[in-house]
Design a protein around this motif. Structure first.
Motif, PDB file in Angstrom:
ATOM      1  N   PHE A  25     -56.364   8.769  19.465  1.00  0.00           N
ATOM      2  CA  PHE A  25     -55.117   9.159  20.124  1.00  0.00           C
ATOM      3  C   PHE A  25     -55.097  10.670  20.346  1.00  0.00           C
ATOM      4  N   TYR A  26     -55.608  11.430  19.392  1.00  0.00           N
ATOM      5  CA  TYR A  26     -55.674  12.893  19.539  1.00  0.00           C
ATOM      6  C   TYR A  26     -56.527  13.268  20.746  1.00  0.00           C
ATOM      7  N   GLU A  27     -57.679  12.630  20.904  1.00  0.00           N
ATOM      8  CA  GLU A  27     -58.549  12.931  22.039  1.00  0.00           C
ATOM      9  C   GLU A  27     -57.914  12.516  23.361  1.00  0.00           C
ATOM     10  N   LEU A  28     -57.251  11.355  23.380  1.00  0.00           N
ATOM     11  CA  LEU A  28     -56.634  10.883  24.623  1.00  0.00           C
ATOM     12  C   LEU A  28     -55.533  11.827  25.080  1.00  0.00           C
ATOM     13  N   LEU A  60     -52.949   3.230  28.513  1.00  0.00           N
ATOM     14  CA  LEU A  60     -52.567   4.603  28.842  1.00  0.00           C
ATOM     15  C   LEU A  60     -53.637   5.310  29.659  1.00  0.00           C
ATOM     16  N   ALA A  61     -54.895   4.998  29.429  1.00  0.00           N
ATOM     17  CA  ALA A  61     -55.973   5.650  30.173  1.00  0.00           C
ATOM     18  C   ALA A  61     -55.961   5.301  31.657  1.00  0.00           C
ATOM     19  N   GLY A  62     -55.182   4.284  32.031  1.00  0.00           N
ATOM     20  CA  GLY A  62     -55.073   3.918  33.438  1.00  0.00           C
ATOM     21  C   GLY A  62     -55.301   2.455  33.718  1.00  0.00           C
ATOM     22  N   ALA A  63     -55.754   1.673  32.732  1.00  0.00           N
ATOM     23  CA  ALA A  63     -56.009   0.257  32.969  1.00  0.00           C
ATOM     24  C   ALA A  63     -54.731  -0.512  33.280  1.00  0.00           C
ATOM     25  N   ASP A  86     -49.975   4.959  40.804  1.00  0.00           N
ATOM     26  CA  ASP A  86     -49.297   6.238  41.015  1.00  0.00           C
ATOM     27  C   ASP A  86     -49.712   7.302  40.010  1.00  0.00           C
ATOM     28  N   GLY A  87     -50.701   7.004  39.146  1.00  0.00           N
ATOM     29  CA  GLY A  87     -51.159   7.995  38.175  1.00  0.00           C
ATOM     30  C   GLY A  87     -50.250   8.138  36.980  1.00  0.00           C
ATOM     31  N   ARG A  88     -49.257   7.238  36.816  1.00  0.00           N
ATOM     32  CA  ARG A  88     -48.326   7.246  35.700  1.00  0.00           C
ATOM     33  C   ARG A  88     -48.310   5.849  35.071  1.00  0.00           C
ATOM     34  N   LEU A  92     -45.191   7.146  29.660  1.00  0.00           N
ATOM     35  CA  LEU A  92     -45.695   7.574  28.359  1.00  0.00           C
ATOM     36  C   LEU A  92     -46.922   8.470  28.505  1.00  0.00           C
ATOM     37  N   PHE A  93     -47.675   8.284  29.587  1.00  0.00           N
ATOM     38  CA  PHE A  93     -48.879   9.094  29.818  1.00  0.00           C
ATOM     39  C   PHE A  93     -49.156   9.099  31.312  1.00  0.00           C
TER      40      PHE A  93
END
Length: 587
Positions: A57-60, A243-246, A252-254, A293-294
């Motif tokens: 989670f820290y790296e993400l 959260l990474a995009g999956a 929309d990148g969100r 959230l990301f």
């Protein structure tokens, strides 16, 4: 000739800045991550991978360059070796360390508010949880139990962020945000847990804090939800994949709460073992039910693009052997997955393995990567409930709409072409370009009249409000001489730094200091100084008048600059005011 010689230098400087540029965030973001393998309850076996989840989670979240990110965790030797950056940042999760980080974040948030900036705070906990006899949930730190009332009093209410997101991966975790019944029952009870949570929320602190959203896992047995093939909790791995995009179904990148919920539901839909199925509870902030959230579209590493027609399971592992993302893609929409730039990645899809080298930036299409057969060391025999059934169902728009039909979450907005070939969301680089006109007295006090100059400026945003600046000026003026009128040409190459403070959504105040090389050439006269200097400071007002073109700005600038030049063998210094106007563009 001098101007042509300076242009290559400017191009090299621009390339260097572009290579290091990072995307600025639309709001100030703060992240606090706590991970604890050990439970303070007697007889409870330690978790194996909570520290791994904390490090991941820290790296993400670090990919989005938050203003402050902190990790409270004790990493074992293997985890520290795999995640050295997280190991350097980690502190022991004592209660006093938690309070210190909360105070530091609260001070920074208050400073942001004084400057008119929006703020977002994300709290992540991974570890052991339980429920006391009074029905109040708690999780374990290194030295004390953090109860529900402590979570809201010590963290949520202490940090005055505009939006707060709580992510809890622990047994019985929903009782950390909602009060339990007077006589608590195990979360595997026949009654649906979602109805229980909704019934208790009337007494919970979430209702009293409309700016707070929560995503919590539920589990009766923590061992079921740690999978050695992932070196992670299953819920945490699914959430990071989303959260990474999956889960970014509308591209929309969100990533919003409803997309996360549908992604995890689809991933577990065909898991037949009830104790193995992940069933999270999600509630977005009631003040902004579309809160993200990301934002993987703003991450600083590469964006791996899966094309509209690509389908099937995709597993991404990095060069350290860390499973980063798992998903099952349906055809009909495009996905872009944010990955770290520092390590290479192996993408397993359709029985093949593609390699994404380290150091890549921007959008990288899966179809363009070199592929080969799966490596022999791909994961072997695993628990069937996960190996065969997890991610067995693809996330499609129809599944998403069906998911929304049975949950109380708002739908994301789908554009007319978002599932076809829409362009990627623009990834800001932190670079700015200005083309301007400057009016000033001639650089020598002996001369009268006015100098007209053209200027090209480049800025590079660091941590706000600081930025670096590079500026090239070419000016000219006409003056009477003994043999008739002559022209004085001035070429300057200046470097500097500045501060920019937003006064309103459409207006910012800037203060910039510059110094550098300046050459004066008198055409028609013998006097020239090819090695002078210029230094000074200026104030600027930056207007962004077009809401639909926030990149475009009108800049008014005024300042006082000192000029150094040798005239007749004598070094002369003069201070001259100057003012100008420019058009700016943010990249």
């Amino acid at each position: 000739m001098r101007m042509r010689a300076a242009l290559p230098c400017l191009a090299v400087a621009l390339a260097a800045l572009s290579a290091r540029a990072e995307p600025p965030s639309p709001e100030s973001s703060y992240v606090l991550i706590v991970a604890a393998n050990r439970s303070l309850d007697p007889g409870v076996r330690p978790l194996r991978f909570a520290d791994d989840d904390g490090a991941r989670f820290y790296e993400l979240f670090s990919q989005a360059r938050p203003e402050r990110i902190a990790l409270l965790a004790v990493l074992d030797a293997d985890t520290a070796r795999i995640h050295p950056g997280a190991a350097r940042a980690a502190r022991v999760p004592w209660m006093r360390a938690l309070r210190e980080e909360v105070r530091a974040i609260a001070r920074a948030v208050e400073q942001d508010h004084r400057h008119g900036r929006k703020t977002r705070f994300t709290f992540v906990y991974v570890g052991h949880g339980n429920v006391g006899r009074d029905g109040e949930g708690y999780v374990s730190l290194q030295d004390v139990r953090l109860r529900r009332q402590d979570l809201f009093r010590e963290i949520v209410e202490a940090i005055p962020a505009g939006a707060v997101h709580l992510v809890i991966d622990a047994c019985k975790s929903y009782f950390l945000i909602a009060r339990g019944p007077e006589e608590w029952r195990d979360d595997r009870s026949p009654r649906g847990y979602g109805g229980e949570v909704r019934a208790f929320l009337g007494q919970a602190s979430l209702d009293a804090n409309p700016h707070v959203g929560a995503i919590v896992s539920t589990s009766g047995d923590e061992e079921v939800h740690e999978w050695s093939a992932l070196r992670s909790g299953v819920f945490s791995h699914e959430l990071r994949s989303a959260l990474a995009g999956a889960a970014d179904l509308n591209g929309d990148g969100r990533v919003e709460y409803s997309e996360i919920g549908a992604f995890i539901a689809a991933a577990n839909q065909r898991v037949s073992h009830q104790r193995a199925r992940v069933r999270p509870f999600l509630r977005p902030p009631t003040a902004d039910r579309h809160a993200a959230l990301f934002e993987p579209g703003r991450a600083r590493g590469p964006l791996l693009e899966l094309a509209v027609d690509e389908r099937g399971r995709v597993s991404i592992e990095d060069g350290r052997g860390v499973r980063v993302v798992d998903l099952h893609k349906a055809p009909g929409h495009r996905l872009r997955i944010a990955l770290a730039a520092e390590v290479r990645h192996f993408v397993r899809h359709a029985g093949r393995e593609a390699t994404l080298p380290a150091g890549r930036r921007g959008v990288v299409r899966l179809a363009t990567l070199p592929t080969g057969p799966l490596r022999a060391d791909a994961r072997g025999a695993l628990d069937a409930a996960y190996r065969e059934e997890l991610f067995a169902l693809p996330l499609s728009r129809s599944y998403y709409e069906g998911f929304l039909a049975v949950v109380d979450l708002p739908s994301v907005v789908f554009g007319a072409s978002d599932e076809r070939s829409e362009p990627a969301p623009r990834r800001p680089l932190g670079l700015g370009l200005e083309l301007g006109y400057t009016l000033a007295p001639p650089p020598l006090e002996l001369l009268s009249g006015a100098e007209h100059a053209l200027a090209v400026g480049v800025t590079y945003a660091l941590r706000r409000p600081l930025y670096l600046a590079l500026r090239v000026e070419l000016g000219g003026s006409r003056h009477p001489g003994a043999a008739g009128d002559y022209s004085l040409l001035r070429l300057a190459l200046l470097a500097g730094a500045g501060l920019r403070f937003p006064l309103a959504r459409w207006l910012a105040l800037g203060l910039e200091a510059n110094a550098g090389y300046q050459a004066l050439v008198q055409l028609g006269e013998a006097n020239s100084d090819p090695a002078g200097g210029k230094l000074g400071a200026s104030l600027s007002l930056r207007f962004t008048p077009l809401p639909r073109a926030r990149e475009l700005a009108l800049v008014l600038r005024g300042g006082l600059y000192g000029h150094l030049a040798r005239v007749g063998g004598e070094l002369r210094a003069s201070a001259r005011p100057e003012g100008g106007i420019a058009l700016g563009w943010a990249f």
